[in-house]
Design an enzyme around this catalytic site. Structure first.
Site: not given
Ligand code: NAD
Ligand code: GLY
Length: 357
Positions: A118, A140, A182, A224, A234, A238, A242, A245, A249, A262
């Site tokens: 939890r 998030k 971003e 942010k 949100e 907030r 997006n 997005h 998406h 992404h």
């Molecule tokens: P990712 O986590 O897939 O990383 C991208 C690639 O880079 C992967 O292959 C990873 O293994 C590699 N990698 C990571 N760090 C590295 C490094 N230092 N050196 C070499 N390779 C490395 O993608 P991302 O763009 O970081 O994240 C995308 C995800 O984030 C999506 O799922 C998206 O929905 C999510 N997201 C969440 C939020 C949130 O607020 N929680 C906001 C934006 C995006």
């Molecule tokens: N990436 C959108 C949020 O954090 O709200």
């Protein structure tokens, strides 16, 4: 080192930003309450950085989980591996999870932390530019469902975010560009001066010049943090984070998770949001070309997939989390530096935008 604070009362936390932070145990240790930690990472990042993080945790019971790499693995099935490890190694409610990786690892680890017994503590060590400026901050967390991205999740804030800018040296250029999408977003939604700064400094950022990259990460995290502090769950504001997005998406879901990054989908989505903002008369027409030029310079896509129809877009956009009472709301721009969330756009203009970009 620079520290940005996410101001959420007693759940406030620091974002430490600097070069070489993975060699500084004093930054992470104060945020670990118990004697157990579990580092979650993936098979690409583990050989590069896992040992460095293990070394920061001397004297603690350390478990590690190495997940398969990629958005396609951001699922409930793969998430189970984290719970399996925690239970197998008898982690209790005082354990701390550490997310070492990009947004996929960060979102999954955060959701595991939100739900294990939890809710337990977690720390973010983001390793992509995208995760450093966006996903590691704000709480998030979650995983994808085959019918919709990030549809299973929870709000769960980390105890700290450690951003070592040096890890970007191993990041593939395509991922760097995706992160820049971003960064550009923050300029568009809240800070016109930052947008102009990005236009002037884009080559320095693509070349990972330390001062420029630290400045871009810091300003993005400040933007942010301000939005999240004002509207953590949100309720309203907030949603401006997006921008692009809802379109993005739809592209990610249609193309299969992971085929478009992404950040790439968000880049094209932001251009669509700008196009619609121009059609609605909110923004002067030259801003569309200005954004297109900046995204192209950043190495980002500026046209949606050729095989996607307008109706397919509209149908995928209808499952967006911003749909209220059956009505689609979109983040649009009133000007560069000022975003709004609105249902005030015509379906005809929306169709024209999707067909045009
Ligand atoms: P990712 O986590 O897939 O990383 C991208 C690639 O880079 C992967 O292959 C990873 O293994 C590699 N990698 C990571 N760090 C590295 C490094 N230092 N050196 C070499 N390779 C490395 O993608 P991302 O763009 O970081 O994240 C995308 C995800 O984030 C999506 O799922 C998206 O929905 C999510 N997201 C969440 C939020 C949130 O607020 N929680 C906001 C934006 C995006
Ligand atoms: N990436 C959108 C949020 O954090 O709200």
């Amino acid at each position: 080192m620079h520290t940005v604070t996410v101001d959420l009362g007693e759940r406030s936390y620091p974002i430490h930003i600097g070069a070489g932070l993975l060699a500084q145990p004093e930054l992470i240790r104060p945020h670990i309450a118990g004697s157990q930690v579990c580092i979650v990472t993936n098979e690409t990042i583990a050989p590069l950085y896992l040992q460095r993080v293990v070394q920061l945790l001397d004297g603690l019971q350390v478990s590690t989980v190495v997940l398969p790499d990629g958005e396609a693995h951001k699922t409930l099935t793969v998430l189970n591996r984290i719970y399996d490890q925690l239970l197998q190694d008898r982690h209790n409610r005082t354990t701390t999870l550490i997310a070492l990786g990009g947004g996929v690892v960060g979102d999954m680890t955060g959701y595991a932390a939100a739900s294990y017994q939890r809710g337990v503590d977690f720390i973010q060590i983001p390793t992509t530019l995208l995760s450093q400026v966006d996903s590691s901050v704000g709480g998030k967390t979650g995983v994808n469902h085959p019918l919709g991205k990030n549809m299973i999740g929870a709000f769960h804030q980390p105890n700290a975010v450690l951003i070592d800018t040096e890890v970007l040296n191993t990041l593939p250029p395509r991922e760097l560009s995706a992160g820049l999408a971003e960064v550009i977003k923050y300029g568009l939604i809240v800070d016109e001066d930052f947008y102009a700064w990005l236009e002037a400094n884009l080559e320095a950022l693509l070349g990972l010049e330390p001062e420029a990259i630290a400045m871009a990460i810091r300003r993005s995290c400040e933007c942010k943090a301000e939005v999240v502090a004002a509207d953590e769950r949100e309720g309203g504001l907030r949603a401006i984070l997006n921008l692009g997005h809802t379109f993005g998406h739809a592209i990610e879901t249609a193309q299969g998770y992971g085929n478009w990054l992404h950040g790439e989908a968000v880049a094209t989505g932001m251009l669509m949001a700008m196009d619609l903002s121009v059609r609605e008369g909110f923004v002067p027409a030259p801003e569309l070309e200005r954004l297109r030029h900046l995204l192209e310079r950043a190495g980002l896509p500026v046209t949606s997939p050729a095989d996607m129809t307008v109706d397919q877009f509209l149908s995928l956009m209808a499952v967006d989390k911003k749909v209220l009472d059956g009505q689609l709301r979109l983040v649009l721009l009133e000007s560069v530096g000022k975003a709004i969330v609105t249902k005030r756009f015509s379906l005809e203009h929306l169709r024209q935008t999707i067909a045009a970009i």
